[in-house]
Write an enzyme that holds these catalytic residues in place. Structure first.
Site, mmCIF file in Angstrom:
data_model
loop_
_atom_site.group_PDB
_atom_site.id
_atom_site.type_symbol
_atom_site.label_atom_id
_atom_site.label_comp_id
_atom_site.label_asym_id
_atom_site.label_seq_id
_atom_site.Cartn_x
_atom_site.Cartn_y
_atom_site.Cartn_z
ATOM 1 N N CYS A 208 0.816 -1.229 0.000
ATOM 2 C CA CYS A 208 0.000 0.000 0.000
ATOM 3 C C CYS A 208 0.846 1.274 0.000
ATOM 4 O O CYS A 208 0.354 2.337 -0.358
ATOM 5 C CB CYS A 208 -0.951 0.003 1.194
ATOM 6 N N HIS B 296 -3.046 7.541 1.992
ATOM 7 C CA HIS B 296 -3.483 6.240 1.470
ATOM 8 C C HIS B 296 -4.890 5.975 1.994
ATOM 9 O O HIS B 296 -5.187 6.212 3.163
ATOM 10 C CB HIS B 296 -2.514 5.156 1.949
ATOM 11 N N ASN C 199 -10.018 0.184 -0.531
ATOM 12 C CA ASN C 199 -8.557 0.246 -0.458
ATOM 13 C C ASN C 199 -7.990 -0.336 -1.760
ATOM 14 O O ASN C 199 -8.070 -1.542 -1.982
ATOM 15 C CB ASN C 199 -8.082 -0.546 0.770
#
Ligand code: UT7
Length: 322
Positions: free
Chosen positions: A113, A249, A279
């Site tokens: 990520c 993020h 996500n």
């Protein structure tokens, strides 16, 4: 002084949208639980046969168009992904070929990520050492392919997508001028088992599925991202009030809200897309950047703060004068 200036942005999402209510038909969950715990309302899922390089290529095309550049103007492609088309070659090479680029270099970078933050920092270094004048930096993922669709603790959280920026070398006199001002990258493999994929070429010879101890990741996330953001503030000699836009993020709205609060960043400066995208790992920041540029929020000369944390653990921050 050479700085890497953002010249354009682009993004691409698969057409299929999967709502929380549809998710509740697949596993024992509810719209209420997902929204309350994560802020996610829907996510995009790649069609059968639609690959990470398909999403990445379209995002890159849109970034080139936004930058008013042609692929001939690009020297390098750096693509962040943990869901490559193949174990090798790099997905970046597939994108390079699809864009008709047969010069320069293209490579993948894997920091889960945090991948886009790592890729941006890496591309910035390439530009500042004069290895390239213009770089396409891409974050692209098809996490739907590595989810265990029977595990409600993970499958509701992720989505597919891609985002891209064009970085360009610029001669800047003012340390407060446009371009990437500072970046700070961290990792600590002691946390590997808290977020990983249980397969791979040299272990199981399979692709594997994502496994996560969500509560453990959550516990570390806010402290880690605020640490690297404070490193960025110290390096640039600024504080939270100087930031125009905070583009974190997009994993969980609760983590984003808590990080912004701890850093003292006002809620109306936070760019949030987690509700629409879920996500998307390395794609989440460039997707959010493209949304906020196209809707007119992020403008030239704005101070933009990026941060991410993910598997590894890896974490990092980038501060950019847009
Ligand atoms: O992108 C990089 C890294 N990833 C992240 O940043 C994710 C970090 N972690 C998180 O975002 C959160 O920990 C989650 C959203 C994954 C989970 O939220 P939580 O508040 O930490 O919930 P929890 O894991 O403590 O679970 C609470 C309850 C449990 O039930 P019991 O044991 O209290 O009876 C779970 O079994 O919620 C249950 N649960 C669910 N219920 C309905 C877990 N998943 C679901 C679900 N639907 N999908």
């Amino acid at each position: 002084m050479i700085r890497s200036v953002v010249r354009g942005t682009g993004s691409f999402l698969p057409e299929r949208v999967l709502s929380n209510d549809e998710m509740a038909k697949l596993v024992d969950t509810s719209d209420e639980w997902i929204v309350q715990r994560t802020g996610i309302e829907r996510r995009h899922i790649a069609a059968d046969g639609e690959t990470t390089s398909d999403l990445a290529t379209e995002a890159a095309r849109r970034a080139l168009q936004d930058a008013d550049l042609d692929i001939a103007d690009i020297d390098m492609i750096v693509l962040a992904t943990s869901t490559p088309d193949n174990t090798f070659p790099a997905t970046a090479v597939a994108v390079q070929n699809r864009l008709g680029m047969h010069h320069g270099a293209a490579y993948d970078l894997q920091a889960v990520c945090s991948g886009f933050v790592f890729a941006l920092s890496n591309a910035d270094a390439q530009i500042r050492c004069n290895h390239a004048k213009r770089i396409l930096v891409i974050g692209a993922e098809t996490f739907s392919r590595i989810l265990d669709w029977t595990d409600r603790t993970t499958c509701v959280l992720f989505g597919d997508g891609a985002g891209s920026v064009v970085l360009e070398a610029a001669d800047v006199d003012d340390t407060n001028g446009r371009g990437i001002i500072t970046s700070h990258l961290r990792s600590d493999g002691a946390h590997k088992s808290k977020l990983y994929v249980d397969g791979g070429p040299s272990t199981t010879q399979t692709v594997g599925h994502l496994r996560m101890e969500g509560r453990e990741v959550f516990k570390h996330a806010v402290g880690m991202v605020t640490d690297v953001v404070e490193d960025a503030f110290d390096a640039a000699g600024i504080d939270a009030d100087d930031v125009d836009w905070f583009v974190p993020h997009q994993a969980n709205k609760r983590i984003i809200d808590a990080s912004a609060k701890k850093l003292g960043i006002a809620a109306d400066k936070v760019v949030l897309t987690v509700q629409d995208h879920g996500n998307t790992s390395a794609a989440s920041i460039p997707l959010a950047l493209d949304v906020a540029c196209r809707d007119g929020r992020i403008k030239q000369n704005d101070l933009v703060l990026l941060e991410a944390m993910g598997g590894g653990f890896t974490w990092g921050s980038v501060l950019v004068r847009w």
